[in-house]
Design an enzyme around this catalytic site. Structure first.
Site, short mmCIF file in Angstrom:
data_model
loop_
_atom_site.label_atom_id
_atom_site.label_comp_id
_atom_site.label_asym_id
_atom_site.label_seq_id
_atom_site.Cartn_x
_atom_site.Cartn_y
_atom_site.Cartn_z
N ASP A 98 0.80 -1.23 0.00
CA ASP A 98 0.00 0.00 0.00
C ASP A 98 0.83 1.27 0.00
O ASP A 98 0.34 2.34 0.38
CB ASP A 98 -0.91 -0.01 1.24
CG ASP A 98 -0.11 -0.14 2.54
OD1 ASP A 98 1.12 0.04 2.50
OD2 ASP A 98 -0.72 -0.44 3.59
N GLU A 120 0.19 -8.97 -1.49
CA GLU A 120 -0.54 -8.46 -0.32
C GLU A 120 -1.70 -7.56 -0.78
O GLU A 120 -1.84 -6.40 -0.38
CB GLU A 120 0.37 -7.73 0.67
CG GLU A 120 -0.21 -7.67 2.08
CD GLU A 120 0.60 -6.78 3.02
OE1 GLU A 120 0.62 -5.57 2.84
OE2 GLU A 120 1.22 -7.34 3.94
N GLU A 134 -2.54 4.96 2.86
CA GLU A 134 -2.37 3.57 2.41
C GLU A 134 -3.68 2.91 1.96
O GLU A 134 -3.68 2.09 1.05
CB GLU A 134 -1.72 2.73 3.52
CG GLU A 134 -0.25 3.05 3.77
CD GLU A 134 -0.04 4.21 4.74
OE1 GLU A 134 -1.04 4.80 5.21
OE2 GLU A 134 1.14 4.54 5.01
N HIS A 213 5.17 4.21 14.65
CA HIS A 213 5.65 5.22 13.69
C HIS A 213 4.57 5.77 12.78
O HIS A 213 4.84 6.58 11.90
CB HIS A 213 6.75 4.62 12.82
CG HIS A 213 6.25 3.52 11.93
ND1 HIS A 213 5.77 3.75 10.67
CD2 HIS A 213 6.14 2.20 12.14
CE1 HIS A 213 5.40 2.60 10.14
NE2 HIS A 213 5.60 1.65 11.01
N ARG A 215 1.62 7.67 10.81
CA ARG A 215 1.18 9.05 10.64
C ARG A 215 -0.07 9.36 11.47
O ARG A 215 -0.19 10.42 12.06
CB ARG A 215 0.85 9.23 9.16
CG ARG A 215 0.91 10.58 8.59
CD ARG A 215 0.56 10.48 7.10
NE ARG A 215 1.66 9.92 6.33
CZ ARG A 215 2.55 10.65 5.67
NH1 ARG A 215 2.44 11.96 5.67
NH2 ARG A 215 3.52 10.10 4.99
N HIS A 246 11.67 4.92 15.37
CA HIS A 246 11.70 5.33 13.96
C HIS A 246 12.35 6.71 13.86
O HIS A 246 12.10 7.58 14.69
CB HIS A 246 10.25 5.38 13.46
CG HIS A 246 10.11 5.22 11.98
ND1 HIS A 246 10.20 6.27 11.11
CD2 HIS A 246 9.90 4.13 11.21
CE1 HIS A 246 10.04 5.84 9.88
NE2 HIS A 246 9.85 4.54 9.91
N1 UDP Z 1 11.20 -4.14 11.69
C1 UDP Z 1 12.59 -4.20 11.72
N2 UDP Z 1 13.27 -3.42 12.63
C2 UDP Z 1 12.65 -2.59 13.49
C3 UDP Z 1 11.23 -2.52 13.45
C4 UDP Z 1 10.54 -3.30 12.55
O1 UDP Z 1 13.20 -4.96 10.94
O2 UDP Z 1 13.32 -1.92 14.27
C5 UDP Z 1 10.47 -4.95 10.70
C6 UDP Z 1 9.33 -5.78 11.25
O3 UDP Z 1 9.77 -7.06 11.62
C7 UDP Z 1 8.36 -5.84 10.07
C8 UDP Z 1 8.62 -4.57 9.33
O4 UDP Z 1 9.86 -4.06 9.78
O5 UDP Z 1 8.65 -6.91 9.19
C9 UDP Z 1 7.52 -3.59 9.62
O6 UDP Z 1 7.84 -2.38 9.09
P1 UDP Z 1 7.07 -1.06 9.50
O7 UDP Z 1 6.57 -1.18 10.89
O8 UDP Z 1 7.99 0.05 9.13
O9 UDP Z 1 5.87 -0.98 8.44
P2 UDP Z 1 4.40 -1.57 8.41
O10 UDP Z 1 4.46 -3.02 8.70
O11 UDP Z 1 3.58 -0.81 9.40
O12 UDP Z 1 3.96 -1.30 7.00
#
Ligand code: UDP
Length: 375
Positions: A98, A120, A134, A213, A215, A246
Site C-alpha cells: 500500500d 498483499e 495507504e 511510527h 502518521r 523510527h
Molecule cells: N522491523 C525491523 N526493525 C525494526 C522494526 C521493525 O526490521 O526496528 C520490521 C518488522 O519485523 C516488520 C517490518 O519491519 O517486518 C515492519 O515495518 P514497518 O513497521 O515500518 O511498516 P508496516 O508493517 O507498518 O507497514
C-alpha cells in the site's frame, strides 16, 4: 511458458522484507529474469533489510528527499518510473502492499500497458483516511493490477466486492511469514548473527517490545501512548521495555522527551531484521502500530497490543492473536496489566493460530504466476 522479464519495485523497509523471499525464489524459476528497482522512499532501513536477504538492487531511482510531501514524491516517482519502464520494457511489474511507491509503479506500468502483479492485495479498512494514504493507495493498485495475491480469504472477498475477476486472485498467506520463518531458522542455526548489545538487552520472558511510527498517531495520540508506556514501565521495573525508535522527527522527538529518562525503557535505533526478530521471539508482550509486526508476532505466540484505532488486518483481531487498544491510555494500561497478571488470558492469546499463513506464500505466488502470466 514464454520467457518473462519481471521487475520488482521496492520503496520501504516492509516492502523489502515481504518481497525478499519472493525475489529470491523467483530468481530460481526457469525462463524468468528478475530485476529489482528501488525508489528509496526509505533509505537506510530499506538497504539494511535487503542486505539480510542478500539482495542487491539492479537500479536505484533514489527519490528520497527530506520532508517530501506525498504529491511531490508521487509526481517524481511517476516520472522516474515512466522513463525506467520505457527503457527496460518488462513483461510484468511486481508491487507490494500500500505504499506510494507501489501505487506510482502500478500507474506508470499501466501507462505502458505493462502488467502489474500485486502482492498483499485486498486489505481494507473502508476508511479512506485510516490508514492514510495507504487505504486509497491499496485500493487504486487493486484496480490497476492484473494478478492479485491476497494473503487471506477476507482480503480475497474484499477484492471480489470490487469486481476483480475471481480467476485473477489467489489466497497465498502473507510472504512476511515466509520471511520471518526463514530468518529465525537461520538465527537458530547460527547462519545469521544477532548483535551482542541486543543479546545483552533482552531478558527472556521479561522483555516488552514496542514499535510505533504511523502518521495517524503523530501528535496527541503518540503523547498518550507514551504516557501509558511510561506508567507501565514504572509499574513493572523488572521488565526491559525495548523500543527501536523510527527516525521520523514526529516520532523521535516526543518519544525521547517523554520516555527518555525512564531507566528500564531502552530507546534504541531501528534494528536490522535479524536483531528485531530475535527480540520479538524473546518478548513477553508486543505493543505496535506496525502492520507487519501484527502479522509476524503471532508466529512466535506473542500477544500483540495494536496501538491503532482501526486495522486493515481484522483477521488477527478475530483470531485473537492481537487486541486493538488504539490511543486510549486507560485501555492500553488495563489490557497490558490483564496480560501480565492473568495467565489464562495470556495463554489464550498466545496460543491463537496465526491467520496470516504457514510460510509457503511465495511458492503459491510463483505457481499461480506460472499458470496465469500468459493471460
Ligand atoms: N522491523 C525491523 N526493525 C525494526 C522494526 C521493525 O526490521 O526496528 C520490521 C518488522 O519485523 C516488520 C517490518 O519491519 O517486518 C515492519 O515495518 P514497518 O513497521 O515500518 O511498516 P508496516 O508493517 O507498518 O507497514
Amino acid at each position: 511458458m514464454n520467457f518473462k522479464k519481471i521487475i520488482f519495485i521496492i520503496g520501504t523497509r516492509p516492502e523489502a522484507i515481504k518481497m525478499a523471499p519472493l525475489i529470491n525464489q523467483m530468481k530460481e524459476v526457469k525462463d524468468i529474469s528478475v530485476k529489482v528497482c528501488l525508489t528509496s522512499q526509505h533509505k537506510e532501513l530499506l538497504q539494511q533489510a535487503l542486505h539480510i536477504f542478500s539482495i542487491k538492487e539492479d537500479h536505484d531511482l533514489n527519490l528520497m528527499q527530506p520532508n517530501q510531501t506525498l504529491a511531490k514524491f508521487g509526481s517524481r516517482a511517476l516520472s522516474a518510473l515512466d522513463v525506467y519502464f520505457l527503457a527496460e520494457k518488462p513483461d510484468w511489474v511486481f508491487v507490494h502492499g500500500d505504499t506510494s511507491t507501489a501505487l506510482y509503479a502500478s500507474l506508470a506500468a499501466y501507462y505502458h500497458q505493462i502488467k502489474v502483479a500485486h502482492v498483499e492485495a485486498g486489505l481494507r479498512t473502508f476508511n479512506k483516511y485510516s490508514p492514510f494514504p495507504e487505504e486509497i493507495n491499496r485500493t487504486l493498485i487493486g484496480s490497476l493490477a492484473t494478478l492479485h495475491f491476497a494473503p487471506t480469504q477476507l482480503s480475497k472477498s474484499n477484492l471480489l466486492q470490487e469486481n476483480i475477476k475471481e480467476q485473477n486472485i489467489i489466497v497465498t498467506g502473507n510472504t512476511v511469514i515466509d520471511a520471518v520463518k526463514e530468518t529465525y531458522k537461520k538465527i537458530l542455526a547460527g547462519d545469521l548473527t544477532v548483535a551482542n548489545e541486543i543479546k545483552k538487552l533482552v531478558i527472556p520472558r521479561q522483555t516488552i517490545l514496542i514499535t510505533m511510527h504511523r502518521r495517524e498517531n503523530f501528535g496527541a495520540g503518540l503523547h498518550v501512548i507514551c504516557e501509558a508506556i511510561k506508567n507501565l514501565a514504572i509499574k513493572y521495573p523488572s521488565f526491559n521495555f525495548i523500543y527501536p525508535v523510527h527516525p521520523n522527527p514526529n516520532v523521535k522527538n516526543p518519544v525521547e522527551t517523554i520516555l527518555g529518562s525512564q531507566k528500564n525503557i531502552f530507546l534504541i535505533d531501528p534494528l536490522n531484521y535479524v536483531d528485531f526478530i530475535f527480540v520479538m521471539a524473546a518478548s513477553h508482550i508486543i505493543l505496535t502500530d506496525s502492520g507487519g509486526v501484527q502479522e509476524e508476532a503471532p508466529s512466535f505466540g506473542k500477544p500483540v497490543m495494536v496501538l491503532r484505532e482501526n486495522t486493515e488486518r481484522p483477521e488477527a483481531v478475530d483470531a485473537g492473536t492481537v487486541k486493538l487498544v488504539g490511543t486510549n491510555k486507560d485501555l492500553i494500561i488495563s489490557e497490558f496489566i490483564q496480560l501480565m497478571e492473568n495467565q489464562a488470558y495470556y495463554t489464550k492469546m498466545s496460543e491463537a493460530i496465526n491467520p496470516y499463513g504457514d510460510g509457503q506464500a511465495c511458492g503459491r505466488i510463483i505457481d499461480f504466476f506460472n499458470q496465469n502470466s500468459e493471460a
